[in-house]
Design a protein around this motif. Sequence first.
Motif, PDB file in Angstrom:
ATOM      1  N   LEU A   6     -54.340 -13.208 -15.363  1.00  0.00           N
ATOM      2  CA  LEU A   6     -53.263 -13.178 -14.283  1.00  0.00           C
ATOM      3  C   LEU A   6     -52.317 -14.302 -14.591  1.00  0.00           C
ATOM      4  N   LYS A   7     -52.501 -14.942 -15.540  1.00  0.00           N
ATOM      5  CA  LYS A   7     -51.464 -16.135 -15.976  1.00  0.00           C
ATOM      6  C   LYS A   7     -50.008 -15.597 -15.813  1.00  0.00           C
ATOM      7  N   ASN A   8     -49.884 -14.518 -16.327  1.00  0.00           N
ATOM      8  CA  ASN A   8     -48.445 -13.938 -16.554  1.00  0.00           C
ATOM      9  C   ASN A   8     -48.021 -13.212 -15.369  1.00  0.00           C
ATOM     10  N   SER A   9     -48.849 -13.023 -14.161  1.00  0.00           N
ATOM     11  CA  SER A   9     -48.460 -12.262 -13.098  1.00  0.00           C
ATOM     12  C   SER A   9     -47.576 -12.770 -12.184  1.00  0.00           C
ATOM     13  N   LYS A  10     -46.178 -12.047 -11.655  1.00  0.00           N
ATOM     14  CA  LYS A  10     -45.640 -12.717 -10.766  1.00  0.00           C
ATOM     15  C   LYS A  10     -45.722 -11.804  -9.132  1.00  0.00           C
ATOM     16  N   MET A  11     -46.820 -11.001  -9.416  1.00  0.00           N
ATOM     17  CA  MET A  11     -47.242 -10.151  -8.189  1.00  0.00           C
ATOM     18  C   MET A  11     -48.721 -10.378  -7.639  1.00  0.00           C
ATOM     19  N   PHE A  12     -49.596 -10.482  -8.484  1.00  0.00           N
ATOM     20  CA  PHE A  12     -50.811 -10.592  -8.384  1.00  0.00           C
ATOM     21  C   PHE A  12     -51.541 -11.867  -8.291  1.00  0.00           C
ATOM     22  N   SER A  13     -52.476 -12.246  -7.378  1.00  0.00           N
ATOM     23  CA  SER A  13     -53.435 -13.312  -7.394  1.00  0.00           C
ATOM     24  C   SER A  13     -54.810 -13.033  -6.945  1.00  0.00           C
ATOM     25  N   THR A  14     -55.480 -13.739  -7.453  1.00  0.00           N
ATOM     26  CA  THR A  14     -57.049 -13.351  -6.587  1.00  0.00           C
ATOM     27  C   THR A  14     -57.090 -13.972  -5.241  1.00  0.00           C
ATOM     28  N   TYR A  15     -57.822 -13.294  -4.447  1.00  0.00           N
ATOM     29  CA  TYR A  15     -57.833 -13.445  -2.844  1.00  0.00           C
ATOM     30  C   TYR A  15     -59.097 -12.890  -2.443  1.00  0.00           C
ATOM     31  N   ASP A  20     -62.590 -11.828  -1.875  1.00  0.00           N
ATOM     32  CA  ASP A  20     -63.414 -10.926  -2.503  1.00  0.00           C
ATOM     33  C   ASP A  20     -62.563  -9.915  -3.373  1.00  0.00           C
ATOM     34  N   GLY A  21     -61.107 -10.018  -3.357  1.00  0.00           N
ATOM     35  CA  GLY A  21     -60.263  -8.964  -4.045  1.00  0.00           C
ATOM     36  C   GLY A  21     -59.005  -9.559  -4.602  1.00  0.00           C
ATOM     37  N   PHE A  22     -57.943  -9.010  -4.335  1.00  0.00           N
ATOM     38  CA  PHE A  22     -56.700  -9.528  -4.754  1.00  0.00           C
ATOM     39  C   PHE A  22     -55.451  -9.565  -3.818  1.00  0.00           C
ATOM     40  N   LYS A  23     -54.535 -10.307  -3.934  1.00  0.00           N
ATOM     41  CA  LYS A  23     -53.398 -10.225  -3.367  1.00  0.00           C
ATOM     42  C   LYS A  23     -52.028  -9.776  -3.859  1.00  0.00           C
ATOM     43  N   TYR A  24     -51.417  -8.983  -3.415  1.00  0.00           N
ATOM     44  CA  TYR A  24     -50.227  -8.215  -3.996  1.00  0.00           C
ATOM     45  C   TYR A  24     -48.881  -8.592  -3.294  1.00  0.00           C
ATOM     46  N   ALA A  25     -47.783  -9.264  -4.111  1.00  0.00           N
ATOM     47  CA  ALA A  25     -46.704  -9.951  -3.184  1.00  0.00           C
ATOM     48  C   ALA A  25     -45.427  -9.515  -4.114  1.00  0.00           C
ATOM     49  N   ASN A  26     -44.730  -8.693  -3.742  1.00  0.00           N
ATOM     50  CA  ASN A  26     -43.286  -8.175  -4.497  1.00  0.00           C
ATOM     51  C   ASN A  26     -42.186  -8.228  -3.228  1.00  0.00           C
ATOM     52  N   ASN A  27     -41.292  -9.272  -3.733  1.00  0.00           N
ATOM     53  CA  ASN A  27     -40.202  -9.339  -2.840  1.00  0.00           C
ATOM     54  C   ASN A  27     -40.678 -10.091  -1.675  1.00  0.00           C
ATOM     55  N   ASN A  28     -40.291  -9.232  -0.465  1.00  0.00           N
ATOM     56  CA  ASN A  28     -40.701  -9.638   0.975  1.00  0.00           C
ATOM     57  C   ASN A  28     -41.948  -8.732   1.354  1.00  0.00           C
ATOM     58  N   GLU A  29     -42.723  -8.062   0.368  1.00  0.00           N
ATOM     59  CA  GLU A  29     -43.883  -7.316   0.705  1.00  0.00           C
ATOM     60  C   GLU A  29     -44.991  -7.971   0.286  1.00  0.00           C
ATOM     61  N   GLU A  30     -46.053  -8.008   0.983  1.00  0.00           N
ATOM     62  CA  GLU A  30     -47.372  -8.711   0.662  1.00  0.00           C
ATOM     63  C   GLU A  30     -48.597  -7.684   1.312  1.00  0.00           C
ATOM     64  N   LYS A  31     -49.453  -7.222   0.209  1.00  0.00           N
ATOM     65  CA  LYS A  31     -50.450  -6.644   0.644  1.00  0.00           C
ATOM     66  C   LYS A  31     -51.898  -7.408   0.192  1.00  0.00           C
ATOM     67  N   ILE A  32     -53.042  -7.260   0.923  1.00  0.00           N
ATOM     68  CA  ILE A  32     -54.269  -7.760   0.611  1.00  0.00           C
ATOM     69  C   ILE A  32     -55.110  -6.732   0.362  1.00  0.00           C
ATOM     70  N   TYR A  33     -55.744  -6.783  -0.552  1.00  0.00           N
ATOM     71  CA  TYR A  33     -56.644  -5.866  -1.292  1.00  0.00           C
ATOM     72  C   TYR A  33     -58.243  -6.667  -1.442  1.00  0.00           C
ATOM     73  N   ASN A  34     -58.776  -6.315  -0.198  1.00  0.00           N
ATOM     74  CA  ASN A  34     -60.350  -6.750  -0.226  1.00  0.00           C
ATOM     75  C   ASN A  34     -61.310  -5.874  -0.146  1.00  0.00           C
ATOM     76  N   THR A  35     -62.545  -6.053  -0.339  1.00  0.00           N
ATOM     77  CA  THR A  35     -63.614  -4.961  -0.260  1.00  0.00           C
ATOM     78  C   THR A  35     -63.704  -4.911   1.319  1.00  0.00           C
ATOM     79  N   ARG A  36     -63.842  -3.390   1.497  1.00  0.00           N
ATOM     80  CA  ARG A  36     -63.972  -3.042   2.835  1.00  0.00           C
ATOM     81  C   ARG A  36     -65.092  -2.170   2.917  1.00  0.00           C
ATOM     82  N   PHE A  37     -65.971  -2.024   4.177  1.00  0.00           N
ATOM     83  CA  PHE A  37     -67.028  -1.090   4.289  1.00  0.00           C
ATOM     84  C   PHE A  37     -66.719   0.089   5.058  1.00  0.00           C
ATOM     85  N   LYS A  38     -66.772   1.135   4.727  1.00  0.00           N
ATOM     86  CA  LYS A  38     -66.355   2.356   5.458  1.00  0.00           C
ATOM     87  C   LYS A  38     -67.774   3.218   5.677  1.00  0.00           C
ATOM     88  N   GLU A  39     -67.654   4.131   6.572  1.00  0.00           N
ATOM     89  CA  GLU A  39     -68.553   4.841   6.812  1.00  0.00           C
ATOM     90  C   GLU A  39     -69.291   5.753   5.665  1.00  0.00           C
TER      91      GLU A  39
END
Length: 392
Positions: A278-287, A289-308
């Motif tokens: 991810l050295k070349n990435s402008k959007m992704f970084s590790t976060y 147990d998962g990853f963070k996505y940032a693009n312009n003013n938008e930010e999303k967190i993608y971490n492991t989640r437990f569902k039913e």
Amino acid sequence: MKVEQNKKAIDETLEQICSHALFIHSNTHTRLLRYLVEKAILGEDLKEYTIGSDLFGIDYSIDKNNGTVRSYMYKLRKKVAAYYESAKPINDIVFHLEKGQYNLSFLSSKEYQSSINKEESYFKISKQTLLTATLSVAGSLLLFFIILHFSRKPNILWEPYFIKGANNLIVVSDQFTVTQKLEDGLRHAVLYGDINNNKDLLNYNQKHPDIHLKNTDYTIMSKMAPYGIKILTEWFISNQSSYNLQLESNLTYDDVRENNILFIGQYKTMNISNSLFLKNSKMFSTYRDGFKYANNNEEKIYNTRFKENGKLEYAMVSYKPIESGKMAFYFVSNNDIGVLATLRKFTDKDWLKGFEKQLPKNSKTFNALFEVSGLQRTDVSCELVELETFNN
């Protein structure tokens, strides 16, 4: 032609042929011709076995495929045909040996000429047909090999790994292990998430001098390692390529400079690979147990989640050039199911065709985030959720 009424003429024709230069020094073929004429007068139906046994004393019980008679008959036909090209038939009798037959027949000059014309006509048609058939077959073969070539040609993402003589290195993430002295006085192997190399161990011991951790002479891996290597081995073999294997803990910068790299495993156990992933990435970084996505003013967190109905996790597939002109493929997730699911996708030719269409024409470098869910390792859902591409 009635043989009974022309016995004398047949004998005269036979002697005329046998005294010709084509036969006078060929006792075997002269003998064979006399034998065939004699049997034709008697009206006997000849077979290869009969001629071989009667005339040449061949024991077919020893060798059922003995080709002596076939060879002599082939040469005799050639000699008889050559004779009639240079000499006119006498007594209006022609000795004729049809191709593929062992019986000699007596033809009149008119019958013989008609037979020759028929054979020449057949030959012309056959030659033309043969040429057409040859071109047709050649075209079909060409089409077949073109289709075969493109069907075997790997997806453009894999070409650097499958070209002849490519140096490929699969890097498997492994967990640095240490030992800790417990209350029973014995040392036990333990894992620390923030200790992944000797430098981490030294720093930890300086901060916690009372624990006295020591490194072991081995590392451990998750179930991802054997399953992932199996997938990649089958993929490389099917594309007639090979690879060497290295653990992340033993990876060197020389390894990176000299090979196409393919990393499988967890980013939290990365050492050298951490400086490239991810050295070349402008959007992704590790976060976490998962990853963070940032693009312009938008930010999303993608971490492991437990569902039913199971666990939802994320895997990153990163494809990029490295400094030596080689390529690097990273299949990264902190959970082994994410690595395996993305490996299966990227080793599926049909799926790869669809994925490649999502990449810009001038871009084959990307970071792709996948959402992976499922209760079993062989029954999972793997969907692309974010894609970052780069101009080549």
